[in-house]
Design a protein around this motif. Structure first.
Motif, PDB file in Angstrom:
ATOM      1  N   ARG A   1       0.820  -1.261   0.139  1.00  0.00           N
ATOM      2  CA  ARG A   1       0.029  -0.009  -0.096  1.00  0.00           C
ATOM      3  C   ARG A   1       1.049   1.331  -0.093  1.00  0.00           C
ATOM      4  NH1 ARG A   1      -2.466  -1.094   4.591  1.00  0.00           N
ATOM      5  NH2 ARG A   1      -0.822   0.292   5.752  1.00  0.00           N
ATOM      6  N   GLU A   2       1.898   1.096   0.859  1.00  0.00           N
ATOM      7  CA  GLU A   2       2.680   2.278   1.041  1.00  0.00           C
ATOM      8  C   GLU A   2       4.260   1.836   0.973  1.00  0.00           C
ATOM      9  OE1 GLU A   2       2.913   5.800   1.152  1.00  0.00           O
ATOM     10  OE2 GLU A   2       2.254   6.102   3.214  1.00  0.00           O
ATOM     11  N   ARG A   3       5.212   2.611   0.380  1.00  0.00           N
ATOM     12  CA  ARG A   3       6.421   2.114   0.379  1.00  0.00           C
ATOM     13  C   ARG A   3       7.272   2.332   1.873  1.00  0.00           C
ATOM     14  NH1 ARG A   3       9.418   2.747  -4.837  1.00  0.00           N
ATOM     15  NH2 ARG A   3       7.740   2.534  -6.309  1.00  0.00           N
ATOM     16  N   GLU A   4       8.051   1.396   2.169  1.00  0.00           N
ATOM     17  CA  GLU A   4       8.598   1.471   3.459  1.00  0.00           C
ATOM     18  C   GLU A   4       9.563   2.850   3.510  1.00  0.00           C
ATOM     19  OE1 GLU A   4       8.434  -1.373   1.594  1.00  0.00           O
ATOM     20  OE2 GLU A   4       8.283  -3.132   3.067  1.00  0.00           O
ATOM     21  N   SER A   5      10.109   3.181   2.256  1.00  0.00           N
ATOM     22  CA  SER A   5      10.898   3.903   2.300  1.00  0.00           C
ATOM     23  C   SER A   5      10.286   5.625   2.349  1.00  0.00           C
ATOM     24  CB  SER A   5      11.844   3.988   0.736  1.00  0.00           C
ATOM     25  OG  SER A   5      10.935   4.074  -0.203  1.00  0.00           O
TER      26      SER A   5
ATOM     27  N   MET B   1      16.660   3.477  -2.474  1.00  0.00           N
ATOM     28  CA  MET B   1      15.361   3.349  -1.874  1.00  0.00           C
ATOM     29  C   MET B   1      14.793   4.770  -1.935  1.00  0.00           C
ATOM     30  SD  MET B   1      14.459   0.304  -2.397  1.00  0.00           S
ATOM     31  CE  MET B   1      12.747  -0.054  -1.755  1.00  0.00           C
ATOM     32  N   PHE B   2      15.776   5.319  -1.027  1.00  0.00           N
ATOM     33  CA  PHE B   2      14.929   6.960  -0.636  1.00  0.00           C
ATOM     34  C   PHE B   2      15.284   7.857  -1.963  1.00  0.00           C
ATOM     35  CE2 PHE B   2      16.153   5.241   3.766  1.00  0.00           C
ATOM     36  CZ  PHE B   2      15.067   5.453   4.176  1.00  0.00           C
ATOM     37  N   ASN B   3      16.358   7.354  -2.746  1.00  0.00           N
ATOM     38  CA  ASN B   3      16.166   8.187  -3.735  1.00  0.00           C
ATOM     39  C   ASN B   3      14.805   8.318  -4.480  1.00  0.00           C
ATOM     40  OD1 ASN B   3      17.886  10.064  -5.416  1.00  0.00           O
ATOM     41  ND2 ASN B   3      19.183   8.295  -5.589  1.00  0.00           N
ATOM     42  N   ASP B   4      14.264   7.077  -4.717  1.00  0.00           N
ATOM     43  CA  ASP B   4      12.866   6.860  -5.144  1.00  0.00           C
ATOM     44  C   ASP B   4      11.907   7.716  -4.428  1.00  0.00           C
ATOM     45  OD1 ASP B   4      14.148   5.287  -7.315  1.00  0.00           O
ATOM     46  OD2 ASP B   4      13.344   3.436  -6.566  1.00  0.00           O
ATOM     47  N   ALA B   5      12.000   7.338  -3.184  1.00  0.00           N
ATOM     48  CA  ALA B   5      10.941   8.001  -2.294  1.00  0.00           C
ATOM     49  C   ALA B   5      11.063   9.465  -2.402  1.00  0.00           C
ATOM     50  CB  ALA B   5      11.111   7.744  -0.864  1.00  0.00           C
ATOM     51  N   VAL B   6      12.307  10.114  -2.451  1.00  0.00           N
ATOM     52  CA  VAL B   6      12.172  11.676  -2.665  1.00  0.00           C
ATOM     53  C   VAL B   6      11.515  11.922  -4.001  1.00  0.00           C
ATOM     54  CG1 VAL B   6      13.682  13.471  -3.011  1.00  0.00           C
ATOM     55  CG2 VAL B   6      14.225  11.843  -1.167  1.00  0.00           C
ATOM     56  N   ARG B   7      11.809  11.270  -4.919  1.00  0.00           N
ATOM     57  CA  ARG B   7      11.112  11.557  -6.156  1.00  0.00           C
ATOM     58  C   ARG B   7       9.502  11.273  -6.158  1.00  0.00           C
ATOM     59  NH1 ARG B   7      12.736   8.066 -10.203  1.00  0.00           N
ATOM     60  NH2 ARG B   7      14.359   7.176  -9.115  1.00  0.00           N
TER      61      ARG B   7
END
Lengths: 667, 259
Positions: A611-615, A640-646
């Motif tokens: 449902r939601e990414r951990e990152s 992973m956080f790179n994707d989350a930031v985007r």
């Protein structure tokens, strides 16, 4: 005053003692049969030989985690609740046992135990701890009925258990009160709760009514208590014993959740031998793993800590254990996946972050069952495309990305031009710098290497690299369950590493770090393994590195699971960062209680429906601290956080940097 | 209990092929070989049929130099045995040669009810082998199958065609070619691959198959194989957004008209 004494079977008709033992017999038989049946489930024949080994260490584990409940009390409300019920139960049990000794043994020998001052202390303590018992049960009822904590599952069995315990506790006091109202004693005040109740009981008209009430309550109290004891081996109450056993045998687990078992050695096993790997039936678990299932009390702490659960994947570590437990209790031995005991998606959602292992108060490792199941699934080979692709890449290109070795040559050339030497070019070096696939192939992660080279050179550390000889450590293969491929890669790496003249391996990838430190040891590699955060910390402490330009901005730090929780490297990165920035702040979940980015356990390499990414969850925690920079210590966390930031459009809110990049900038 | 023969081709991994910077010819030496993707789908389908209804699954393969390790991977997936031939003349081939040689291997495999092939090969994409095999044996053939069922000795196949989905059925023996959509091939673990050494790989010489070298002469020959060289124009436009849009539109219209 008359010498105080315990009035056993007072107010009960003569012969009650014999009747009671007759009534007790079927309950006792049920209890003994239940225990026997459980022991059969675990397979006691094999366990027997284990019982007397390593006793001091095991007793100490049992004392710390089961008897003193070190982890149970880490949570305030739940811990207080449990300690009160626990202390109350033990007190009431000891109290009853003393009555047995007093009445059924010493009395026959003409002696007595429960009399005089000792008896008064006995009465007072029991009344006090009985109150603790009821208070604990009240907190339990409050958590379940009022707070309705999400992790507490409603179940009829639990309701009946609590009702039974409450009944025993309350009727115990009422009986005491009735007895004192019918038959007042000078020492009655020591049973202070019963004494207080006796005044209320006196309001019930007629001594005969009270006597009848007393006798019927006495029997119901006894019957419920017998029934509760008889039900122990058939219910969650069995944890009284299984948690003791599970903590006792915890030394049989791998020393850290970062170490998987080595079920065979590829270089020793007969290639044509019949292969059996992992587990997809209860009977394929070891006796210790089956015992572990029975130690689970359904407390839900693992679930509350699980990042995959928080992200809304089908996985709950508690449910994995509970489902396997009820499968074992049903006495059947069905195939977990063919018969729908477990879903494959649950098993693949796990990031192997070991938060569940860290959370379990009684040292169960839900992770262990998941990894066993993965091995069985992968052995069958029916995996979906992304997993097949990753494993094929490892087989053909020795890296999970599937890039041919030529893809990294320009980067290696760049390193050589910076002055980095290959291991075969120099006679000796202090460190072998293991670069890892992420940084060999991913352009963002290459920055970590550039920063590290800059740091190592500034500090005058002698180091080499393997260059084209470096291949994947095999971690993604092992965590997905492809033990054979892992060992093939591991054995090839170890052969190369043994030739290298360097005492230590320097690694910035936590997954490589863990594999070298905990898993290659099974295959004969004994090299000191150092994470780059540790080395930087040491260089700063020794003054070989100076940060001449510390940052002014606010930074926060995300612990990687495989460095922090799993390998307990928590202090070094913090020391480094407090020197690198004047404004280093912490997130609420940190250190061993950090929250996974969602990439571990090979999940980086395939899609997990969530449902939601951990990152994203974690990134929001970082942003909440007000930090402008989130510092990381793992190339996969970084990606992973790179994707989350985007995804969150937070490019201007927060920056992502590896700890080495921060330090290189401060030089 | 249908007995199934699966034809697999060892091809170069085209995703690893890079053109030589000058001659533009693909540099085969830099690429690894593998079993053509579609053929693994064919094998997977055969294994699934066997899981449901039993039977035997044999693999056949022909090429200039068959790598036994790759064949062993197909056995590790679950095939019961393999029949292979390596002959240098098979480095040049056409659909007729391939089908002829494979048909001889199929005969060596013994009784069969179904031949499964990939619809085409990863490297040449000729789409020839399956239909030609059906011609040689004089049996019905179903191509581009995306779903396959067997009941009462008959095949029912769903074929994904340009104009939609065709459902066809035929009796066995028959030849079926499949595409990537039909399934996800299982991945044999390393231990399985090692354990597959127990399973037989029968290797033949040309004479064993009753073939002569003349029969391996292809009717079609490859003249030239070159990569297309595509280069970007690298035109840079400058100015305000409105002017840029204008200029870009001009270029697009001009280029479109020029075609």
């Amino acid at each position: 005053m008359e010498t105080p004494f315990r009035e056993t079977y007072a107010l009960m008709p003569p012969g009650t003692d014999i009747t009671m033992y007759i009534v007790l017999t079927p309950f006792a038989a049920l209890f003994i049969y239940g225990i026997y049946r459980r022991l059969r489930f675990y397979g006691l024949e094999t366990a027997w030989a284990e019982i007397f080994r390593d006793i001091p260490k095991r007793l100490s584990l049992m004392a710390r985690y089961a008897l003193l409940q070190r982890r149970v009390v880490e949570e305030k409300v739940a811990g207080l609740m449990h300690v009160m019920i626990y202390a109350g139960t033990i007190a009431l049990f000891i109290g009853t046992a003393l009555v047995f000794i007093d009445y059924d043994i010493l009395r026959l020998l003409g002696g007595s135990l429960l009399r005089g001052d000792f008896y008064l202390v006995y009465e007072f303590s029991l009344d006090l701890l009985g109150l603790a018992f009821l208070a604990g049960l009240s907190i339990l009822a409050y958590r379940r009925a009022v707070r309705r904590e999400a992790r507490l599952r409603p179940k009829l069995e639990y309701l009946l258990t609590v009702a039974g315990l409450l009944f025993i506790g309350v009727t115990g006091y009422v009986l005491e009160g009735l007895r004192l109202s019918i038959n007042p004693r000078g020492w009655g005040g020591f049973s202070f709760v019963g004494y207080a109740l006796s005044h209320q009981m006196a309001a019930i008209p007629g001594v005969d009514t009270r006597l009848l009430l007393y006798q019927s309550l006495w029997w119901s109290h006894a019957l419920v208590a017998f029934a509760m004891v008889a039900m122990i081996p058939y219910s969650n109450m069995l944890h009284l014993f299984t948690t003791l056993a599970n903590t006792y045998f915890a030394t049989l687990r791998p020393a850290t959740p970062g170490k998987m078992t080595t079920p065979f050695r590829l270089d020793e096993v007969d290639p044509s031998a019949e292969i059996k790997l992992g587990a997809r039936k209860v009977s394929e678990l070891s006796w210790r793993q089956r015992l572990g299932l029975d130690a689970c009390t359904d407390c839900g702490r693992c679930e509350a800590a699980c990042p995959a659960y928080a992200a809304g994947t089908p996985l709950s570590p508690r449910m994995v254990v509970q489902k396997l437990k009820s499968e074992m209790w049903s006495g059947g031995d069905r195939d977990w996946f063919e018969e729908g005991v477990l879903e494959e998606d649950e098993i693949w959602a796990c990031t192997t972050c070991a938060a569940c292992v860290e959370a379990c108060p009684v040292l169960i490792s839900p992770l262990e069952y998941i990894l066993e199941a993965r091995r069985a699934l992968t052995l069958e080979g029916k995996l979906e495309k992304r997993k097949v692709a990753m494993l094929t890449n490892l087989a053909r290109f020795q890296n999970p990305y599937g890039f041919p070795a030529s893809e990294r040559s320009s980067f290696l050339e760049e390193l050589y031009s910076m002055g980095v030497k290959r291991a075969d070019e120099v006679s000796e070096a202090e460190y072998l710098y293991w670069i890892g696939c992420a940084s060999l192939y991913d352009s963002r992660s290459r920055e970590i290497v550039r920063s590290m080279v800059k740091i190592l050179m500034a500090a005058g550390v002698s180091f080499t690299v393997l260059g084209d000889d470096e291949i994947c450590t095999g971690d993604p293969a092992r965590r997905i369950g492809e033990e054979g491929r892992f060992q093939e890669l591991a054995l090839a790496n170890i052969e190369r590493l043994k030739k290298v003249k360097a005492g230590k391996i320097l690694v910035h990838c936590p997954h490589c770090f863990n594999t070298f430190k905990n898993e290659y040891t099974d295959f004969g590699l004994e090299m000191e393994v150092v994470h780059h955060s540790q080395l930087i910390g040491m260089l700063l402490r020794e003054g070989r590195l100076r940060l001449s330009r510390p940052l002014a901005e606010r930074i926060t730090f995300h612990d990687s699971c495989y460095i922090g929780r799993i390998n307990n490297v928590v202090e070094e990165p913090r020391q480094v960062l407090s020197m690198a920035s004047k404004d280093f702040v912490e997130m609420a979940r940190r250190g061993r209680r950090s929250f996974c980015c969602g990439a571990g356990g090979s999940t980086y390499w395939y899609e997990v429906p969530r449902r939601e990414r951990e990152s994203v969850i974690r990134l929001e925690e970082a942003v909440k601290t007000g930090a402008r920079t989130l510092v990381l210590e793992c190339p996969y966390c970084l990606q992973m956080f790179n994707d989350a930031v985007r995804i969150k459009g937070m490019e201007n809110t927060i920056q992502l940097r590896d700890i080495s990049e921060i330090v290189a900038e401060c030089l | 209990m249908p007995d199934i023969v699966v034809c697999v081709k060892q091809t170069v991994d085209v995703y690893q092929l890079k053109p030589h910077p000058e001659t533009l010819e693909p540099v085969f030496s830099q690429a690894q070989s593998k079993i053509s993707d579609f053929d693994l789908n064919a094998l997977e389908e055969a294994l699934r049929i066997r899981e449901k209804g039993g039977g035997r699954v044999s693999v056949v393969s022909a090429g200039p130099s068959i790598n036994q390790l790759l064949i062993r991977e197909t056995l590790a997936m679950g095939a019961d045995e393999a029949h292979i031939i390596s002959h240098p003349l098979l480095s040049t081939y056409d659909g007729r040669v391939t089908a002829t040689v494979l048909s001889k291997l199929v005969e060596k495999a013994g009784r069969w009810d179904l031949i499964l092939c990939g619809e085409a090969s990863l490297d040449n994409s000729d789409y020839q082998t399956g239909p030609r095999l059906a011609e040689i044996f004089g049996v019905p053939h179903l191509a581009y199958v995306t779903k396959l069922e067997i009941s009462d000795g008959r095949l029912k196949a769903w074929k994904s065609m340009e104009d939609g989905l065709h459902v066809a059925s035929c009796s066995m023996p028959a030849v079926v070619t499949v595409g990537l959509e039909i399934n996800t091939p299982r991945l044999p673990s390393l231990l399985m691959i090692r354990a597959a050494t127990k399973k037989p790989i029968h290797e033949y010489r040309l004479s064993d198959l009753g073939l002569t070298e003349e029969e391996l002469n292809p009717s079609v020959t490859l003249r030239e194989l070159k990569a297309l060289k595509v280069e970007r124009r690298r035109v840079k436009l400058e100015g305000k957004p409105e002017e840029l849009a204008e200029k870009l539109a001009d270029i697009l219209v001009r280029e479109a008209l020029a075609r």
